[in-house]
Design an enzyme around this catalytic site. Structure first.
Site, mmCIF file in Angstrom:
data_model
loop_
_atom_site.group_PDB
_atom_site.id
_atom_site.type_symbol
_atom_site.label_atom_id
_atom_site.label_comp_id
_atom_site.label_asym_id
_atom_site.label_seq_id
_atom_site.Cartn_x
_atom_site.Cartn_y
_atom_site.Cartn_z
ATOM 1 C CG ASN A 8 -1.756 1.208 1.360
ATOM 2 O OD1 ASN A 8 -1.832 2.011 0.423
ATOM 3 N ND2 ASN A 8 -2.423 1.357 2.503
ATOM 4 C CE LYS A 10 -0.321 3.311 4.561
ATOM 5 N NZ LYS A 10 -0.250 3.425 6.005
ATOM 6 C CG HIS A 86 -5.915 1.795 5.049
ATOM 7 N ND1 HIS A 86 -5.504 2.795 5.884
ATOM 8 C CD2 HIS A 86 -4.888 0.915 4.972
ATOM 9 C CE1 HIS A 86 -4.261 2.550 6.273
ATOM 10 N NE2 HIS A 86 -3.866 1.407 5.736
ATOM 11 C CD GLU A 88 -3.041 5.538 6.562
ATOM 12 O OE1 GLU A 88 -3.018 5.568 5.318
ATOM 13 O OE2 GLU A 88 -2.129 5.052 7.255
ATOM 14 C CD GLU A 154 -3.663 -2.821 7.330
ATOM 15 O OE1 GLU A 154 -2.472 -2.961 7.021
ATOM 16 O OE2 GLU A 154 -4.346 -1.867 6.961
ATOM 17 N N GLY A 160 2.166 2.105 11.058
ATOM 18 C CA GLY A 160 3.158 3.186 11.009
ATOM 19 C C GLY A 160 3.788 3.528 12.343
ATOM 20 C CB SER A 196 4.716 -1.814 12.322
ATOM 21 O OG SER A 196 4.270 -0.500 12.605
ATOM 22 C CG LEU A 214 -2.321 -3.967 3.692
ATOM 23 C CD1 LEU A 214 -1.993 -3.691 2.239
ATOM 24 C CD2 LEU A 214 -3.833 -3.879 3.856
ATOM 25 N N GLY A 216 2.765 -1.066 4.402
ATOM 26 C CA GLY A 216 2.799 0.349 4.039
ATOM 27 C C GLY A 216 4.235 0.840 3.911
HETATM 28 P P1 PGA Z 1 2.605 0.281 7.787
HETATM 29 O O1 PGA Z 1 1.170 0.483 7.099
HETATM 30 O O2 PGA Z 1 3.183 -0.985 7.200
HETATM 31 O O3 PGA Z 1 3.377 1.511 7.400
HETATM 32 O O4 PGA Z 1 2.368 0.167 9.242
HETATM 33 C C1 PGA Z 1 0.308 -0.590 6.897
HETATM 34 C C2 PGA Z 1 -0.971 -0.103 6.292
HETATM 35 O O5 PGA Z 1 -1.353 1.046 6.538
HETATM 36 O O6 PGA Z 1 -1.642 -0.833 5.539
#
Ligand code: PGA
Length: 233
Positions: A8, A10, A86, A88, A154, A160, A196, A214, A216
């Site tokens: 992802n 973003k 998601h 966010e 998640e 993050g 993470s 998944l 980020g």
């Molecule tokens: P991250 O994000 O790996 O940066 O924690 C995962 C996500 O938002 O899908």
């Protein structure tokens, strides 16, 4: 069983960085690796060679909705996947479980495969409500029109932050998700873990019941994706 890795990206990377990305990941099997770039870059990925997905999709059909992208439009471009729900989108853009259910309905109706994200916030975890939250969020499965759904567990507090749950906690969540999905007639659903994931913790996380990851932040470097695909083989 081979694990699925989803990147992802973003709202990151320039066009030059995307062109490099496409080149680095070109030999990864598109059934195992799905990349979700910012929408405007999607045409640079040949979707016969790459697993490509949107990061979000409109709950509406085509019409006067400035800034939105519809499932019908995604279908017309043969985009195979979309992320829905998601954290966010839920937390920054105020998407409710109801909106997410509408999105699942319209995506599956147009045969876009759904990567459905769910997970608890830190205060929900601390008050021992993780299961309750997952059960509530999973109700959105009822609106689907086919079974082309991958679920990503998640935990919001792990996204993050460099924090991850114990393998035992991840396995508990995955079991809950599989049991609940079955109640809605969704059999053998793949459940990924996200939050993470990086090169340091992937070996440990790979021992969980998860069917993939998944990713980020760590996915922004395509070389990391080559390594993670290899480690999780
Ligand atoms: P991250 O994000 O790996 O940066 O924690 C995962 C996500 O938002 O899908």
């Amino acid at each position: 069983m081979e694990k699925i890795i989803i990147a992802n990206l973003k709202m990151n990377l320039s066009l030059d960085e995307i062109k490099n990305y496409i080149n680095v990941v070109k030999d990864i099997d598109p059934k195992r690796f799905i990349v979700c770039p910012t929408n405007i870059y999607i045409p640079y990925f040949n979707n016969e060679l790459y697993g490509v997905g949107l990061q979000n999709i409109s709950e509406y059909n085509n019409g006067a909705y400035t800034g939105e992208v519809s499932a019908e439009q995604a279908k017309s471009m043969n985009i195979p996947y979309t992320i829905i729900g998601h954290s966010e989108r839920r937390n920054i853009f105020n998407e409710t479980n109801e909106i997410i259910a509408n999105k699942i309905a319209v995506a599956t109706k147009n045969n876009i495969k759904v990567i459905f994200c769910i997970g608890e916030k830190i205060e929900e975890r601390e008050s021992l409500k993780t299961k309750e939250v997952l059960v509530e969020q999973l109700k959105a499965l009822q609106s689907r029109e086919n079974d082309d759904i991958i679920i990503a567990y998640e935990p919001v507090w792990a996204i993050g932050t460099s924090l991850i749950p114990s393998n035992e906690d991840i396995d508990d969540a995955i079991k809950t998700i599989k049991e609940e999905s079955l109640k809605y007639g969704l059999k053998d659903v793949k459940v990924l873990y996200g939050g993470s994931v990086n090169l340091k913790n992937i070996k440990l996380l790979n021992e969980t019941l998860s069917d993939g990851f998944l990713i980020g932040g760590c996915s922004l470097d395509p070389e990391n994706m080559l390594k993670i695909v290899e480690i999780t083989e």
